[in-house]
Design a protein around this motif. Structure first.
Motif, PDB file in Angstrom:
ATOM      1  N   ARG A  85       0.847  -1.192   0.000  1.00  0.00           N
ATOM      2  CA  ARG A  85       0.000   0.000   0.000  1.00  0.00           C
ATOM      3  C   ARG A  85       0.884   1.245   0.000  1.00  0.00           C
ATOM      4  O   ARG A  85       1.808   1.357   0.807  1.00  0.00           O
ATOM      5  CB  ARG A  85      -0.919  -0.003   1.216  1.00  0.00           C
ATOM      6  CG  ARG A  85      -1.948   1.091   1.228  1.00  0.00           C
ATOM      7  CD  ARG A  85      -2.873   0.926   2.444  1.00  0.00           C
ATOM      8  NE  ARG A  85      -3.799   2.001   2.549  1.00  0.00           N
ATOM      9  CZ  ARG A  85      -5.040   1.989   2.070  1.00  0.00           C
ATOM     10  NH1 ARG A  85      -5.501   0.924   1.461  1.00  0.00           N
ATOM     11  NH2 ARG A  85      -5.830   3.026   2.225  1.00  0.00           N
ATOM     12  N   VAL A  86       0.596   2.165  -0.909  1.00  0.00           N
ATOM     13  CA  VAL A  86       1.354   3.418  -1.004  1.00  0.00           C
ATOM     14  C   VAL A  86       0.384   4.593  -1.055  1.00  0.00           C
ATOM     15  O   VAL A  86      -0.762   4.446  -1.476  1.00  0.00           O
ATOM     16  CB  VAL A  86       2.279   3.432  -2.246  1.00  0.00           C
ATOM     17  CG1 VAL A  86       3.313   2.327  -2.175  1.00  0.00           C
ATOM     18  CG2 VAL A  86       1.480   3.330  -3.528  1.00  0.00           C
ATOM     19  N   GLY A  87       0.846   5.742  -0.597  1.00  0.00           N
ATOM     20  CA  GLY A  87       0.062   6.964  -0.709  1.00  0.00           C
ATOM     21  C   GLY A  87       0.265   7.582  -2.080  1.00  0.00           C
ATOM     22  O   GLY A  87       1.360   7.510  -2.641  1.00  0.00           O
ATOM     23  N   ARG A  88      -0.786   8.159  -2.624  1.00  0.00           N
ATOM     24  CA  ARG A  88      -0.686   8.775  -3.954  1.00  0.00           C
ATOM     25  C   ARG A  88      -1.588  10.001  -3.976  1.00  0.00           C
ATOM     26  O   ARG A  88      -2.798   9.880  -4.095  1.00  0.00           O
ATOM     27  CB  ARG A  88      -1.090   7.756  -5.011  1.00  0.00           C
ATOM     28  CG  ARG A  88      -0.848   8.215  -6.428  1.00  0.00           C
ATOM     29  CD  ARG A  88      -1.045   7.062  -7.410  1.00  0.00           C
ATOM     30  NE  ARG A  88      -0.770   7.503  -8.758  1.00  0.00           N
ATOM     31  CZ  ARG A  88      -1.710   7.793  -9.649  1.00  0.00           C
ATOM     32  NH1 ARG A  88      -2.986   7.671  -9.360  1.00  0.00           N
ATOM     33  NH2 ARG A  88      -1.362   8.201 -10.845  1.00  0.00           N
ATOM     34  N   THR A  89      -0.975  11.185  -3.856  1.00  0.00           N
ATOM     35  CA  THR A  89      -1.732  12.431  -3.821  1.00  0.00           C
ATOM     36  C   THR A  89      -1.124  13.434  -4.797  1.00  0.00           C
ATOM     37  O   THR A  89       0.055  13.326  -5.149  1.00  0.00           O
ATOM     38  CB  THR A  89      -1.716  13.053  -2.411  1.00  0.00           C
ATOM     39  OG1 THR A  89      -0.372  13.395  -2.079  1.00  0.00           O
ATOM     40  CG2 THR A  89      -2.285  12.103  -1.360  1.00  0.00           C
ATOM     41  N   PRO A  90      -1.893  14.423  -5.222  1.00  0.00           N
ATOM     42  CA  PRO A  90      -1.349  15.442  -6.122  1.00  0.00           C
ATOM     43  C   PRO A  90      -0.143  16.173  -5.526  1.00  0.00           C
ATOM     44  O   PRO A  90       0.818  16.482  -6.231  1.00  0.00           O
ATOM     45  CB  PRO A  90      -2.508  16.405  -6.337  1.00  0.00           C
ATOM     46  CG  PRO A  90      -3.735  15.634  -6.021  1.00  0.00           C
ATOM     47  CD  PRO A  90      -3.323  14.638  -4.968  1.00  0.00           C
ATOM     48  N   GLU A  91      -0.169  16.429  -4.224  1.00  0.00           N
ATOM     49  CA  GLU A  91       0.911  17.173  -3.570  1.00  0.00           C
ATOM     50  C   GLU A  91       2.229  16.400  -3.573  1.00  0.00           C
ATOM     51  O   GLU A  91       3.306  16.988  -3.603  1.00  0.00           O
ATOM     52  CB  GLU A  91       0.535  17.511  -2.122  1.00  0.00           C
ATOM     53  CG  GLU A  91      -0.694  18.372  -1.976  1.00  0.00           C
ATOM     54  CD  GLU A  91      -2.008  17.601  -2.113  1.00  0.00           C
ATOM     55  OE1 GLU A  91      -3.034  18.270  -2.348  1.00  0.00           O
ATOM     56  OE2 GLU A  91      -2.031  16.361  -2.008  1.00  0.00           O
ATOM     57  N   ALA A  92       2.151  15.088  -3.507  1.00  0.00           N
ATOM     58  CA  ALA A  92       3.355  14.262  -3.410  1.00  0.00           C
ATOM     59  C   ALA A  92       3.961  13.940  -4.770  1.00  0.00           C
ATOM     60  O   ALA A  92       5.102  13.495  -4.846  1.00  0.00           O
ATOM     61  CB  ALA A  92       3.028  12.965  -2.675  1.00  0.00           C
ATOM     62  N   GLY A  93       3.220  14.139  -5.827  1.00  0.00           N
ATOM     63  CA  GLY A  93       3.717  13.743  -7.136  1.00  0.00           C
ATOM     64  C   GLY A  93       3.379  12.291  -7.405  1.00  0.00           C
ATOM     65  O   GLY A  93       2.714  11.635  -6.611  1.00  0.00           O
TER      66      GLY A  93
END
Length: 133
Positions: A85-93
């Motif tokens: 599981r990984v985080g994926r947000t606009p802020e992080a790229g």
């Protein structure tokens, strides 16, 4: 053929027909590239070597890491991950998936990161053969 599934909560959003890949990203604060090599097995994703080009906030280099070609190389002993599981947000790229000697942005399969979908899971699955229906 075994492959890599991308999605969330067991719902497949995309399948990648590869038995090995590198997951790569830039640290959100330090802007330093991380890379982790995985092998896709029926038990899950096996982490092989990892590399990072520097240290910083939350980026401690393991004591047994070796500096080669401008990056710290190390291995962690972990059981197969199913799912990863990984985080994926606009802020992080975006993350990159590298296989067959080429890197691809996750957005090639999933579209750009969205605030309303801040997580992604990767797991091993039976992949459709290229060209099959």
């Amino acid at each position: 053929m075994i492959g890599l599934c991308l999605g969330l909560a067991g719902v497949v959003w995309a399948e990648v027909p590869t038995a090995e890949f590198t997951l790569a990203w830039n640290h959100t604060i330090e802007k330093i590239r991380w890379e982790e090599d995985y092998r896709v097995t029926s038990e899950g994703l096996l982490l092989g070597e990892a590399r990072v080009k520097g240290s910083g906030a939350g980026m401690e280099i393991p004591d047994d890491a070796e500096l080669r070609d401008g990056a710290w190389h190390y291995q962690r002993q972990m059981p197969p991950l199913q799912p990863l599981r990984v985080g994926r947000t606009p802020e992080a790229g975006d993350y990159q998936l590298c296989f067959n000697q080429r890197c691809h942005a996750m957005s090639e399969w999933l579209g750009p990161p969205k605030a309303e979908q801040p997580a992604l899971e990767l797991w091993s699955c039976a992949a459709q053969a290229v060209g099959s229906t």
